[in-house]
Design an enzyme around this catalytic site. Structure first.
Site, PDB file in Angstrom:
ATOM      1  N   CYS B  19       0.779  -1.206   0.000  1.00 25.55           N
ATOM      2  CA  CYS B  19       0.000   0.000   0.000  1.00 25.55           C
ATOM      3  C   CYS B  19       0.816   1.262   0.000  1.00 25.55           C
ATOM      4  O   CYS B  19       2.022   1.249  -0.003  1.00 25.55           O
ATOM      5  CB  CYS B  19      -0.827   0.009   1.268  1.00 25.55           C
ATOM      6  N   ARG B  49      -1.513   3.768  -5.472  1.00 22.01           N
ATOM      7  CA  ARG B  49      -0.822   2.698  -4.754  1.00 22.01           C
ATOM      8  C   ARG B  49      -1.801   1.664  -4.214  1.00 22.01           C
ATOM      9  O   ARG B  49      -1.399   0.648  -3.653  1.00 22.01           O
ATOM     10  CB  ARG B  49       0.021   3.265  -3.614  1.00 22.01           C
ATOM     11  N   PHE B 224      -3.636  -2.088  -0.890  1.00 15.68           N
ATOM     12  CA  PHE B 224      -3.708  -2.827  -2.151  1.00 15.68           C
ATOM     13  C   PHE B 224      -3.636  -4.289  -1.765  1.00 15.68           C
ATOM     14  O   PHE B 224      -2.598  -4.792  -1.414  1.00 15.68           O
ATOM     15  CB  PHE B 224      -2.528  -2.459  -3.055  1.00 15.68           C
ATOM     16  N   ASN B 244       3.079  -0.722   5.515  1.00 16.66           N
ATOM     17  CA  ASN B 244       3.204  -0.959   4.085  1.00 16.66           C
ATOM     18  C   ASN B 244       4.269  -2.021   3.917  1.00 16.66           C
ATOM     19  O   ASN B 244       5.422  -1.794   4.242  1.00 16.66           O
ATOM     20  CB  ASN B 244       3.614   0.337   3.382  1.00 16.66           C
ATOM     21  N   GLY B 245       3.880  -3.178   3.437  1.00 13.60           N
ATOM     22  CA  GLY B 245       4.858  -4.238   3.265  1.00 13.60           C
ATOM     23  C   GLY B 245       4.289  -5.549   3.745  1.00 13.60           C
ATOM     24  O   GLY B 245       3.086  -5.756   3.706  1.00 13.60           O
ATOM     25  N   GLU B 893      15.583 -13.508 -20.797  1.00 13.21           N
ATOM     26  CA  GLU B 893      16.267 -12.322 -20.311  1.00 13.21           C
ATOM     27  C   GLU B 893      17.544 -12.138 -21.114  1.00 13.21           C
ATOM     28  O   GLU B 893      18.261 -13.080 -21.355  1.00 13.21           O
ATOM     29  CB  GLU B 893      16.629 -12.482 -18.837  1.00 13.21           C
ATOM     30  N   GLN B 936      11.172 -18.078 -11.537  1.00 13.57           N
ATOM     31  CA  GLN B 936      11.475 -19.117 -12.521  1.00 13.57           C
ATOM     32  C   GLN B 936      11.192 -20.462 -11.877  1.00 13.57           C
ATOM     33  O   GLN B 936      11.588 -20.693 -10.741  1.00 13.57           O
ATOM     34  CB  GLN B 936      12.952 -18.983 -12.899  1.00 13.57           C
ATOM     35  N   LYS B 939      13.974 -22.345 -10.109  1.00  8.51           N
ATOM     36  CA  LYS B 939      14.636 -21.764  -8.942  1.00  8.51           C
ATOM     37  C   LYS B 939      13.931 -20.496  -8.502  1.00  8.51           C
ATOM     38  O   LYS B 939      14.506 -19.411  -8.525  1.00  8.51           O
ATOM     39  CB  LYS B 939      16.111 -21.487  -9.240  1.00  8.51           C
ATOM     40  N   GLN B 945      23.062 -16.079 -12.727  1.00  6.03           N
ATOM     41  CA  GLN B 945      24.361 -15.558 -13.053  1.00  6.03           C
ATOM     42  C   GLN B 945      24.757 -16.132 -14.396  1.00  6.03           C
ATOM     43  O   GLN B 945      24.632 -17.331 -14.610  1.00  6.03           O
ATOM     44  CB  GLN B 945      25.357 -15.972 -11.976  1.00  6.03           C
ATOM     45  N   CYS B1110      24.163 -27.627 -19.197  1.00  3.94           N
ATOM     46  CA  CYS B1110      24.042 -26.288 -19.791  1.00  3.94           C
ATOM     47  C   CYS B1110      24.967 -25.291 -19.104  1.00  3.94           C
ATOM     48  O   CYS B1110      25.501 -24.388 -19.727  1.00  3.94           O
ATOM     49  CB  CYS B1110      22.619 -25.764 -19.662  1.00  3.94           C
ATOM     50  N   CYS B1115      27.777 -27.894 -24.046  1.00  4.98           N
ATOM     51  CA  CYS B1115      26.679 -28.697 -24.570  1.00  4.98           C
ATOM     52  C   CYS B1115      27.080 -29.322 -25.899  1.00  4.98           C
ATOM     53  O   CYS B1115      27.324 -28.627 -26.879  1.00  4.98           O
ATOM     54  CB  CYS B1115      25.441 -27.831 -24.763  1.00  4.98           C
TER      55      CYS B1115
END
Lengths: 470, 1483
Positions: B19, B49, B224, B244-245, B893, B936, B939, B945, B1110, B1115
């Site tokens: 919020c 917000r 929110f 907030n949090g 990415e 993802q 993980k 990395q 990978c 590979c």
């Protein structure tokens, strides 16, 4: 993780040195050299350690190949030998005679242009060298259960069963009609593929583990089968397949026409300098030889013939090269040694007279649709007949089961094909219809590879152990 | 609503909220109506917000907490004829709409008050206007009344309020849930709140317009919520605070509050039983925190101390902290675990008004003090229109800081002032010195195992505890040798433990929870500074009556014990006679339940006997005994002791063979273990070392412990938790596949939704292991959980599956595909969907009537796989394939080569991940779909990395980095720490590319449906729910194995919650994770997906052999490598192979549809009624209850099953941005440039992004460089000012800006300066907020003031001058130049691999504040570094010219004096000389 990730690219596949064809056809000794420690490590280090170890998957005994390759890379010979024996009773033998190019190495991710990891040679290297250094199976933890199992047949299946049983504290006694153990390993496979001291070495190891061999003894002739079932807690049958498949064409019985197995066996007797061989030596020196059949036995025959000094040796096979059942490596070796291959040739008859064969009439074939076994059937092409001249013809079409007469008395059932029926009532793996009797290897699955016989012998032994409540 | 879909997967406990918040206070405690009305208008300016429900009117809740408006209340009370005493209180009560139930509640409340000696003066019906409420708010609208309570004559205020507190707690207990809610009841504060939009607050509560309503302090809050089932009572503020949090540790905090009940005894509280439970065990985390603060305050602690010990700064890691302050925190750390998580909190108890932030500074808080002695603190600056000339000072709170107004003394207490007060209250340092014993860790602990087991015994233990050779070598040995977890790749393709036919570890039933969207994970590597594993052992006592005995503690730096430490501990005088050995090896005849009873009874007896340490041990195996798994025992003992109130009297040590990888430790600690001694690991390592298979023999134990510690940090940080004491007992797991009898017994309160293995099954597993353990001839198991092993665990991508799939797509032969499909569809049960059989919807239809393959394929996406992970050849082959079949591929990415834009090789889905690599305006406008990857599947909760060796020239170019330098993707998106931040990013993206659809990728976990609902309210157009089984290019093995849930659970939960909330029609739902065949597609559709993501399967079609290497860049199939030889010579993939795969899958789906009797896939979406549950094969499979997955209970049949709206447009129409575009567009189209001027306010967000998008669409990132638009702005800019800025857009802002300035900037210039005549010191005043220049790739920023946290985070090209920054400046920077003309916060340059910075260090302490891992610092000596001296001067000159900075001018005038005080900061890997090259480029 110390492994260099690109070793497979930077270090090419290299097998141990092989003698030149000129040199090797002069004798019956093995043709391959051995890796040294560094080259074994370098070759083993080419393994990618795949997430899906295709080699292990394809291997009939599912050897932990990437794991022992890693151990060899790290120079851990004894651990590698230990691990290798965890899945295979005869690794040094399989390392020599398995058709790796159709099994582990054929499945290897690197197979193809990159060159599969030389798994077979490393496998052979592990056990050979470990034994040289004094490694022996560790039996110190085995507790004798007092149980005893009789094994009929000292071939791969029988030896594998004996190995597993001995490690389980069950004492095996192995009967064989031949004077030496190994069955076809000793008598069928020519020494240039498998030197006989390898089998002798294995015999010593097995005897060291408490396996007892009773040789020159044919069950059903020298000793009634009933004695076995009476004497032992269980019996394992690993008697192989010995009925030759015939071509069913004219001329098969002419002089100069030989069945593959007696031909090979007789030559082994000769090579090993048996004093009174039970079979006469067939020497094809100076002959024009035609071998019919494209399997590994056929390859053994052609290469034996060329070593005996045959003038020419031709292998005729009814499918194309791609569809040959034999190991590509052996075909390659045969070609190097001067064998002529004629593919897509189906024999129609053997020509000759009472003096002997003079030739083989063949017809060319092309591959048609796939049969029930999934392999494409050869179809004759009309008008393409020809005659291959020959002084000697060897028929190497494979083997069928040869159930002995006493099966009937012992309540051991077979299938219509003659194969032994096992595990039909589901109690234990490889248990026959006689609960006390187990069977495995070629006599159960039909003529197949040594390594599959090893697998079945091992699995049957585990079945016996659980049957005996061990 | 809650009840309505209770049969499904939703649980109200999953609700999350975030919020906008703030407070306005008069420093002299002078009440005014102005404070109230200004607070209300400020609240309205934070509307963006919050969230709006589907009806467009119902807000998620907003409200005010006022310091008691005494005069007003007296007036309205007396108007009603109440007789009010000198001292009185007022309670704000939400009653049931039903008159009788309301009356009953009133009677009950009256009784509670009277019982405790207080007089009720009367009840006032609060005037309200329900007509402003939305439909959803009206459904639950309460009757709102105020109860007036008189204090008995002479009762002091403190006592009066404590009586009120007790009366309220008593009443609450009796009221139970539902009939009434007491929003506040106090003589010092009063709340007004509701489920309405801030704009109508005064319409709803006319009281608030009453000029007589005067107050000196007003807290305000705008909520929110992630879902749309909010209730009136959930609106904030609570009785003391607004938050907030999110409290990540809430589960543990609540458990510990219960366990510690008796430590809250205080002479000020009469009866502790009224407080049981101490804090609310349900409802929101913030309300529990409010309860806790209230209890501390009632016990006699002031709010300053209470708040600081509940939410301490990262005191362990702050090197320059005052030792007395540190002692204060350390002392209380032994008594109470932190409440951890992102938090901005405003609070008041009438005595103080305060604001504080969590230790990581994850929420923004900016303040302004004006000449009229008012302070305004809020999430944003500029929430009301004060005159800049009246501003005395402006500032921001840093991480872990607190600021307070002392209303009595009329003073402002800054962070240090508060510390001064707190540290003086007791001689904490002295007490600690006397009481605390530290367990020393020797540098080398040579004894991995002092009494080594012989080989046979060791094998027996290894078999008994199911330690395979694979685990030993690939997990344990790697931890010991590499001192970190083994890394692997691809995903987990094995069955969940409950589905397996193998004996699996009980740990395998536990899935780690992770933060996504509603709170951020932490980067435990780069932000190590906030992490702590410190573990103490000792007795706890009353929190209120503190003394030296509280400091009697033994302290260890980690809960992973070495043999030596264990011995030290047990021989310590404090515990020597006071530890109890509890054998986990029990008689084989016992059932597991009996065994646990026996163990719990022993534990209880030991604690009652005064033992401080319970040693649960499975160390001594015996043939006639069976070990009880340590996790079951730990959980059972912990819960047993909590329930009988003895947990805090003892510490649980676990000596076990089952703990091997970090997950095992996390589970044991998460269920209450204080510390763990993994003896079997040490024994095994010893044995490996003996055989010479590991080097560094002596260090193995230590290396292993380091590896585990790092792993624990990773697991904690995944959930955003920084301190092990908050993690302990927090149970942050989802259980998949355990029966409720196990969960209730050992893991009470953990989410477990589908039943499964019961105690008997687990016992059978252990018995099976025991048989082999005691059989010497049986070798230890080979394994097979990580890699396929014959006879081992089933793998979904086993060699048969891979080879048949490849044969099928290469031949193009559908019959061969059927062979593959048969292998997959008829596999042994490996996934939840394998237990569901398809049922026909009607008679079969002819195949010709079923929609075509071409109609189905556009529903397929390829999963996001970056160009760094895949070779360009594989990446492009996949893109071409997807484009040709009318589907979309995902860039992953890492950007995309502009040469691929508008060609067949383009990826239509562009991913925006946490590294923001290559994310520019041009990239974004070339997308059809922009996907925000929140997590993802392989993980979740972790970053990534790209190792340097994979960063070649091309990758570096696309990612704006240098070849060979490793690139880090942070665990969190640094601009998404909560749901409203995500809404902001979505808004940014829709501003830059209004045509694109925005997609948000989530990973299945409990509550993902609720998060998804929030994501829809944040205006996403698409949502992807990924299963745990997704792939990865590189990830720690335990992350692959232990995090994330099956997508069947996540997808179904999401579908249910979205339907239940009337949101399903607004969003397209996708699932991915191990999809392989048409059957998978059909089942996913039935569970609610309308679109399908495929990752691994198409890669296999292109030649991948599932090698799981990978991460090694080697590979052999050329798919996942950048190696030139492997790519060019060994990659065999053609687009046709992937096309064949998708065609086959679609064809198979068609054939199934024909059999099921449907003609379109659409007809199947959400048809859970067509899924027949199967009992499975094993006992535990049969015990599964999958009915919640296929439940549609309580959902209206008419509720839409799929998306029917073309897009989900934001509530905020971005009017200023549109106005600017209208004015500027001609100048863009004609490429003429020009000058323009506008006014901005804090609710004008993402200003500039709309223009940048239009420019980039026409000319790319830099095409308008030569015809710049000069935009002048005045005022306070909202968040994301200058986001995605491109060349040709120069913006000058006079005023200040909020968070995310210059996010993703690729070019152009942003200038921010204070107004002329401002009276504050500009160089010490915050002018921009947090996380500026995140992922910028170019352009310049000049700002005459200071910035917040994470300035220039992941900058990869922008040049910038700023006059001071918060913590973590230049984090993960890969390129660009940052000049800081003043103080920086701590942890400067963490993870910085490129670019450089100039930092002015006048206090000479920068050396303590930069992160030494990757960067080094140099003086700029004029001789050797002339180029740098010139470069810096040039930047300064530009800064002064553009911003008029006085400080900058000052430095320039005395340049020779200042120059030696600058540091040049650069990555260690970069040569000083090469920076010159960078300079030339920058010039």
């Amino acid at each position: 993780m110390s492994r260099h990730p690109l070793q497979f690219l930077e270090v090419p596949r290299r097998d141990p040195d092989k003698q030149t064809p000129e040199e090797r056809v002069r004798h019956f000794d093995e043709i391959y050299g051995q890796y040294d420690g560094a080259s074994a490590a370098a070759q083993a280090g080419r393994c990618l350690d795949c997430g899906n170890p295709y080699c292990e998957w394809q291997c009939p005994v599912h050897n932990f190949i990437p794991n022992w390759l890693k151990l060899i890379e790290d120079g851990k010979m004894f651990e590698a030998a230990e691990l290798s024996h965890q899945t295979n009773s005869l690794p040094e033998i399989c390392g020599r005679i398995c058709p790796q190019d159709r099994l582990c190495e054929g499945a290897c991710t690197l197979n193809g242009e990159l060159g599969a990891v030389s798994i077979g040679n490393v496998e052979k290297y592990i056990t050979d060298e470990a034994i040289k250094l004094g490694w022996r199976p560790d039996m110190s933890r085995v507790v004798d259960t007092g149980k005893r199992v009789g094994i009929v047949g000292a071939g791969p299946a029988g030896l594998a069963a004996a190995d597993v049983l001995a490690r389980s504290g069950i004492r095996p006694v192995v009967y064989d009609s031949y004077p030496q153990i190994g069955g076809l390993l000793t008598y069928g496979i020519p020494p240039f593929k498998l030197e006989k001291q390898v089998v002798e070495q294995r015999r010593k190891i097995l005897e060291g583990m408490g396996v007892k061999f009773v040789l020159n003894t044919t069950i059903g002739r020298d000793k009634p089968f009933a004695e076995l079932t009476a004497e032992f807690d269980a019996v394992f049958l690993g008697m192989g397949t010995y009925t030759y498949v015939r071509g069913e064409f004219a001329g098969e019985d002419l002089p100069g026409v030989h069945d593959a197995l007696p031909y090979l066996v007789s030559n082994v007797y000769h090579t090993l300098r048996y004093k009174n061989p039970p079979l006469p030596w067939v020497n094809l020196s100076g002959k024009n030889v035609v071998v019919l059949g494209g399997g590994d036995t056929g390859m053994d025959c052609v290469r034996t013939a060329i070593r005996q000094g045959a003038t020419s040796v031709t292998c005729a096979y009814r499918r194309d090269e791609e569809n040959m059942p034999g190991s590509r490596r052996e075909v390659q070796n045969s070609k190097e040694e001067g064998i002529r291959f004629l593919f897509n040739r189906q024999p129609l008859e053997i020509i000759g007279d009472s003096n002997g064969a003079t030739g083989v009439r063949v017809i060319e074939t092309r591959l048609g649709s796939a049969g029930t076994d999934g392999r494409r059937r050869p179809e004759p092409v009309l008008g393409t007949e020809s005659v291959l001249p020959a002084d000697a013809v060897i028929i190497a079409f494979g083997f069928r089961p040869s159930p002995p007469a006493w099966f009937g008395d012992s309540a051991i059932e077979t299938l219509p094909s003659g194969k032994v029926r096992v595990a039909s009532h589901g109690a234990h793996p490889f248990q026959t219809t006689n609960p006390k009797v187990f069977a495995g290897g070629d006599m159960v699955r039909g003529s197949d590879l040594v390594v599959t016989a090893v697998f079945e012998g091992r699995e049957a032994a585990k079945g016996i152990a659980s049957y005996l409540g061990v | 609503m809650t009840e309505r879909i209770a049969q499904g997967l939703y649980d109200p406990a999953f609700e999350r909220d975030s919020c906008g918040f703030g407070l306005i206070a008069n420093l002299d405690d002078i009440p005014s109506h102005w404070v109230v009305s200004t607070a209300i208008s400020a609240l309205a300016r934070l509307t963006h917000r919050g969230a709006v429900a589907a009806d467009g009117k119902t807000g998620d809740g907003c409200g005010l907490l006022l310091k008691f408006p005494f005069a007003f209340l007296r007036a309205v009370g007396e108007d009603l004829g109440f007789s009010l005493g000198e001292r009185f209180a007022v309670g704000m009560v939400f009653l049931h709409q039903d008159k009788e139930r309301a009356a009953a509640a009133r009677v009950l409340i009256d009784a509670a008050l009277r019982e405790i000696g207080l007089d009720v003066a009367g009840w006032r019906e609060v005037p309200t206007d329900p007509s402003v409420c939305g439909e959803q708010a009206l459904q639950t609208l309460p009757r709102i009344e105020q109860v007036f309570v008189n204090a008995p004559a002479g009762m002091q205020r403190g006592r009066f309020n404590r009586r009120l507190f007790l009366a309220r707690r008593r009443a609450e207990k009796r009221l139970g849930d539902g009939d009434a809610y007491i929003a506040s009841l106090s003589s010092v504060t009063l709340s007004y709140k509701g489920m309405i939009m801030p704009g109508v607050l005064t319409d709803f509560y006319p009281d608030l317009l009453d000029e007589r309503l005067e107050s000196s302090v007003c807290l305000f809050h705008q909520r929110f919520s992630t879902n749309t089932m909010p209730q009136w009572r959930l609106a904030q503020p609570f009785r003391f605070l607004a938050h907030n949090g999110e409290i990540n540790t809430i589960q543990g905090n609540r458990n510990w509050a219960v366990a510690r009940t008796k430590n809250f005894v205080s002479d000020k509280l009469d009866d502790i039983s009224d407080l049981d439970p101490i804090v609310s065990l349900v409802g929101s985390d913030s309300s529990s925190l409010d309860n806790m603060l209230e209890v501390l305050r009632a016990g006699g602690m002031d709010v300053l101390q209470g708040m600081r010990i509940l939410m301490p700064p990262a005191w362990q890691a702050i090197d320059d902290l005052d030792p007395d302050v540190r002692a204060f925190y350390e002392f209380f750390d032994y008594q109470l675990e932190p409440w951890d998580g992102p938090a901005g909190i405003v609070l008041t108890d009438g005595r103080y008004a305060a604001c504080c932030l969590d230790r990581n500074g994850l929420r923004p808080a900016r303040y302004v003090i004006t000449e009229d002695r008012h302070i305004t603190i809020a999430s944003e600056i500029g929430v009301y229109d004060y005159d800049e000339k009246d501003v005395v000072s402006k500032g921001r709170l840093g991480p872990g800081e607190m600021i307070a107004v002392d209303l009595v003394n009329g003073t402002l207490l800054e962070n240090d002032d508060i510390h001064e007060i707190l540290k003086m209250r007791a001689p904490y340092k002295k007490w600690l010195k006397q009481g605390v014993r530290y367990l020393e860790s020797e540098l080398v602990d040579t004894h991995t195992a002092a009494e080594p087991m012989d080989a046979e015994t060791l094998a027996c233990y290894q078999k008994m505890f199911n330690l395979s050779r694979e685990e030993l070598h690939d997990v344990v040995a790697v931890l010991a040798q590499a001192e970190q977890e083994a890394v692997g790749s691809m995903g987990d393709d094995t069955p969940m433990a409950v589905l397996s036919s193998q004996v699996r570890s009980p740990f395998d039933y536990f899935r780690q929870q992770f933060a996504q969207v509603t709170n951020p994970p932490i980067d435990s590597l780069r932000e190590r500074i906030v992490m702590s594993l410190q573990t103490n052992i000792g007795r706890e006592s009353s929190l209120f009556d503190v003394g030296p005995e509280h400091a009697q503690q033994v302290v260890m730096n980690s809960p992973v014990l070495s043999q030596k430490k264990l011995r030290q501990l047990l021989s310590n005088e404090m515990f020597g006679d006071s530890n109890a050995f509890i054998d986990l090896n029990v008689d084989t005849g016992l059932s597991l339940g009996e065994a646990l009873d026996q163990i719990c009874a022993q534990a209880e007896a030991a604690v009652r006997d005064g033992k401080l340490i319970l040693m649960l041990s499975d160390r001594y195996l015996k043939r006639d005994k069976l070990p009880v798994h340590a996790l079951l025992a730990t959980g059972a003992v912990h819960h047993h002791l909590v329930s009988i109130g003895l947990r805090c009297d003892a510490n649980i040590l676990v000596e076990t063979g089952v703990a091997r990888d970090p997950h095992h430790f996390a589970c044991l600690i998460g269920y209450g273990a204080t510390a763990v001694y993994p003896y079997l690991v040490y024994q095994s390592l010893h044995s490996i070392a003996q055989r010479g298979n590991l080097d560094k023999q002596q260090q193995l134990g230590r290396g292993y412990r380091r590896g585990i510690r790092k792993g624990l940090f990773k697991i904690m940080s995944k959930m955003g938790i920084s301190s092990i004491s908050s993690y302990r007992g927090a149970q942050l797991f989802e259980i998949v596949g355990l029966h409720s009898e196990v969960v209730e017994r050992c893991f009470r309160g953990t989410v477990s939704r589908i039943q499964g293995a019961n105690l008997a099954d687990l016992l059978a597993d252990q018995k099976a292991l025991a048989v082999s353990a005691w059989e010497p001839r049986e070798p230890i198991k080979q394994g097979g959980l990580l890699k396929y092993v014959h006879g081992g665990e089933y793998h979904c991508f086993n060699p048969d599956v891979v080879t048949t799939l490849q044969a099928a797509v290469r031949s193009g032969d559908y019959d061969r595909y059927k062979e593959y499909a048969r292998l997959v569809n008829d596999r042994p049960i490996a996934t939840l969907r394998d237990l569901m059989r398809l049922r026909a919807a009607g008679p079969a239809v002819p195949l010709t009537e079923v929609e075509s393959v071409e109609a189905i394929m556009p529903r397929f996406d390829s999963a996001g796989m970056s160009l760094g992970a895949l070779s360009p050849e594989a990446h492009e082959a996949l893109a071409i394939a997807m484009n040709r079949i009318g589907a979309r591929s995902n860039s992953g990415e890492g950007g995309e080569d502009p040469a691929r834009y508008r060609t067949e090789r383009v990826s239509k889905i562009k991913q925006v991940a946490s590294g923001r690599f290559g994310v520019t305006a041009e990239y974004l406008v070339n997308a059809e779909v922009i996907q925000i990857k929140m997590a993802q599947g392989a993980k979740p909760g972790e970053g990534g990395q790209l190792p340097g060796h994979k960063v070649n020239e091309m990758i570096a170019r696309l990612r704006f980095a240098k070849p060979g330098v490793g690139l880090i993707s942070p665990p969190p998106h640094h601009d998404i720490y909560s749901i409203e931040d995500l809404a902001q990013l979505i808004f940014d993206l829709k501003q830059v590319n209004p045509q694109a659809l925005v997609s948000v990728k989530l990973v299945a976990e409990p509550g993902v449906g609720t998060i998804a609902a929030g994501v829809v309210k944040a205006y996403a157009d698409l949502i992807t729910i990924s299963g745990y089984d997704g792939g990865t290019g590189a990830s720690p093995l335990t992350s692959v194995k232990y995090a994330g849930s099956p997508w069947e659970l996540g997808l179904s939960e999401t579908h249910q919650v979205l339907r239940g909330n009337g949101l399903r029609h607004k969003v397209r739902l996708q699932t991915d994770g191990g999809l392989k065949t048409g059957v998978d597609v059909i089942k996913a559709a039935m569970l609610g997906a309308e679109s399908f993501g495929f990752g691994t399967a198409p890669l296999i079609a292109l030649g991948c052999k599932y090698l799981r290497i990978c991460h090694l860049n080697n590979c052999a199939t050329g798919v996942a490598t950048q190696n030139k030889v492997l790519r060019s010579e060994y990659f065999i993939g053609l687009p046709e192979m992937a096309i064949n795969f998708f065609r086959f899958v679609a064809e198979e789906a068609r054939q199934i549809m024909a059999e099921l009797g449907v003609r379109t896939l659409e007809e199947l979406i959400g048809r859970v009624d067509l899924l027949d549950l199967q009992p499975g094969v094993t006992d535990r499979q049969a015990r599964l209850d999958l009915s919640p997955i296929v439940s549609a209970d309580g959902l209206a049949k008419t509720a839409p099953q799929f998306c029917t709206e073309s897009r989900n447009n934001p509530f905020d129409k971005g009017e200023l941005a549109e106005e600017m575009l209208r004015a500027v567009l001609p100048a863009i189209e004609s490429k003429a440039g020009g000058k323009f001027g506008f006014e901005v306010r804090n609710f004008n967000r993402s200003i500039g992004a709309r223009l940048s998008g239009e420019i980039a669409r026409r000319y790319g990132n830099h095409g308008m460089k030569d015809a710049p638009l000069e935009i002048s702005l005045r005022g306070t800019a909202g968040q994301s000012f200058g986001a995605w800025n491109v060349s040709g857009l120069n913006m000058t802002l006079v005023g200040d800006a909020n968070d995310y300035v210059g996010k993703g900037m690729a070019g152009g210039r942003i200038v921010i300066r204070p107004p002329d005549g401002a009276c504050y010191e500009a160089r010490e005043t915050a002018i921009v907020g947090n996380t500026c220049l995140y992922g910028a790739t170019g352009g310049t920023l000049f700002a005459a003031g200071t910035a917040g946290e994470r300035f220039a985070v992941r900058n990869s090209g922008a040049s910038v001058v700023i006059e001071g920054t918060g913590d973590h400046c230049c984090e993960y920077m890969t390129d660009g130049v940052v000049v800081v003309l003043g103080r920086t916060g701590v942890n400067f340059g963490a993870g910085m691999t490129g670019g450089f910075a100039y930092v002015l260090d006048l206090e000479r302490d920068f050396v303590d504040r930069y992160n030494h891992e990757l960067i080094d610092i140099h003086r700029i000596s004029p001789e050797s570094m002339e180029a740098h001296a010139h470069h810096l001067r040039a930047l300064l000159t530009q800064h002064v010219a553009l911003t008029g900075s006085e400080w900058g001018e000052n430095i320039l005038e005395e340049y020779r004096t200042f120059l030696p005080k600058f540091w040049l900061v650069k990555p260690k890997a970069a040569e000083l000389g090469t920076l010159i090259e960078t300079l030339r480029r920058a010039a």
